[in-house]
Design an enzyme around this catalytic site. Structure first.
Site, PDB file in Angstrom:
ATOM      1  N   ASP A  85      -3.965   5.054 -13.473  1.00 56.90           N
ATOM      2  CA  ASP A  85      -4.762   3.917 -13.518  1.00 56.90           C
ATOM      3  C   ASP A  85      -5.261   3.316 -12.063  1.00 56.90           C
ATOM      4  O   ASP A  85      -4.179   2.958 -11.508  1.00 56.90           O
ATOM      5  CB  ASP A  85      -4.189   2.556 -14.392  1.00 56.90           C
ATOM      6  N   ASP A 138      -7.193   0.903  -9.995  1.00 57.15           N
ATOM      7  CA  ASP A 138      -7.631  -0.640 -10.110  1.00 57.15           C
ATOM      8  C   ASP A 138      -7.694  -0.943  -8.960  1.00 57.15           C
ATOM      9  O   ASP A 138      -6.836  -1.664  -8.274  1.00 57.15           O
ATOM     10  CB  ASP A 138      -6.789  -1.293 -10.959  1.00 57.15           C
ATOM     11  N   ASP A 175      -1.880   1.686 -10.144  1.00 59.62           N
ATOM     12  CA  ASP A 175      -1.071   0.771 -10.955  1.00 59.62           C
ATOM     13  C   ASP A 175       0.233   1.699 -11.417  1.00 59.62           C
ATOM     14  O   ASP A 175      -0.041   2.464 -12.246  1.00 59.62           O
ATOM     15  CB  ASP A 175      -1.756   0.299 -12.209  1.00 59.62           C
TER      16      ASP A 175
END
Length: 351
Positions: A97, A99, A251
């Protein structure tokens, strides 16, 4: 007009379209997946499970959540509250992920988005794939699934076509996954013994940052610490190494947490109203513009008169049109974005 009621109508319209046209993700082995959902919060509830695809679709149509999640893990008891043991986790998808935070060029608040931070997120995905997943891990582009998160990031799923390799990856322990992300983030990088892949990456970074620094000795030796200490530009080299290690905003919890939830592909993101959109490889990603391509076009044909009385000054460009705190007429897409970001406004009418 009640803004929340109107927002709910739009979400319902989207999910009706998504299910009718078979674009909403049906997670594999659905009966062993946990689902979570939210309206005004990311997750109002989790521990939800469905026996089959039909039950899942019926629930989504009826409830039309603003945030919709599925577990990366496969579970024997997905609706049991508690951790991985109580849920009986027996397998887990591997996903990253990305981000990102706002860039130096961004003029907005932390929770906002613009073309600059979206470009930064895209560049990080390309870097992760081209610098790590393909050369270091031996994956092909076909083994990687790229999904825009619906906000300021991307989800990168590892889905090897070779089932034996996929079995190995999806049975990784938490420690295995932690080692993997630590490697990518350079946390276990030892300058006394730099491996071939990190050597290649760092030499490339040094050449890009400062062509005056000779890398001949670094190319041949594993013990960089000893060599760098004799360089006049050692501080600059150490700085480049740190910058390279910190290039990706991953993440870590998404890799670490056994029962982590990730947004359902082709659902809507409750903060932006953008589609959590699946992309077809790197070429598609490079052409992808979330501010146009992640918008449900039907919402662009709906218009609302508003009175925005929020004290914050803002600007957002959606489908080529700019909207600010002075706008009096907005589309359905903008309505969802403003509502998701808690912008104070009064909905006067629609047409």
């Amino acid at each position: 007009m009640n803004a929340f009621v109107e927002v709910q109508k739009l979400y319902k319209e989207y999910y009706k379209f998504a299910i009718k046209n078979n674009i909403l993700e049906i997670p594999e082995d659905i009966e062993h997946r946990e689902f979570g959902y939210g309206y005004l919060k990311k997750v109002d509830n989790r521990n939800l499970s469905f026996k089959n695809e039909r039950e899942y679709k019926d629930w989504v149509l009826k409830n039309s959540p603003m945030h919709l999640y599925k577990s990366l893990a496969y579970m024997l008891y997905p609706n049991n509250p508690g951790g991985s043991e109580k849920k009986g986790v027996f397998r887990r998808e591997l996903a990253f992920d990305i981000d990102v935070h706002k860039t130096n060029k961004c003029k907005h608040e932390d929770d906002w988005i613009c073309k600059y931070c979206l470009k930064k997120a895209k560049n990080q995905v390309i870097y992760l794939i081209e610098e790590f997943l393909i050369p270091d891990f031996g994956l092909n582009e076909e083994d990687i699934k790229i999904v825009f998160s619906g906000n300021r990031g991307y989800h990168i799923y590892i889905k090897p076509k070779n089932n034996k390799i996929r079995d190995i990856i999806e049975n990784y322990s938490k420690d295995d996954r932690k080692f993997l992300i630590n490697y990518i983030l350079g946390k276990n990088l030892n300058l006394n013994k730099v491996g071939r892949c990190w050597r290649r990456r760092l030499i490339k970074a040094i050449k890009e940052k400062d062509k005056r620094i000779s890398t001949k000795k670094l190319e041949k030796e594993k013990n960089w610490k000893k060599i760098i200490e004799n360089f006049k530009s050692k501080n600059k080299i150490y700085k480049i190494i740190e910058e390279t290690k910190n290039k990706l905003e991953l993440d870590e919890k998404v890799m670490d947490d056994d029962i982590r939830l990730l947004r359902v592909i082709n659902s809507l993101h409750g903060y932006t109203g953008f589609i959590v959109k699946s992309l077809n490889g790197l070429d598609d990603l490079k052409k992808f513009d979330p501010l146009k391509d992640a918008i449900f076009k039907n919402f662009e044909n709906k218009f609302y008169e508003v009175n925005i009385y929020d004290s914050r000054k803002f600007e957002i460009e959606i489908c080529g049109k700019k909207y600010t705190n002075k706008s009096k007429k907005i589309t359905g897409s903008v309505l969802l974005y403003l509502f998701g970001h808690n912008i104070k406004f009064e909905l006067l009418g629609s047409h």
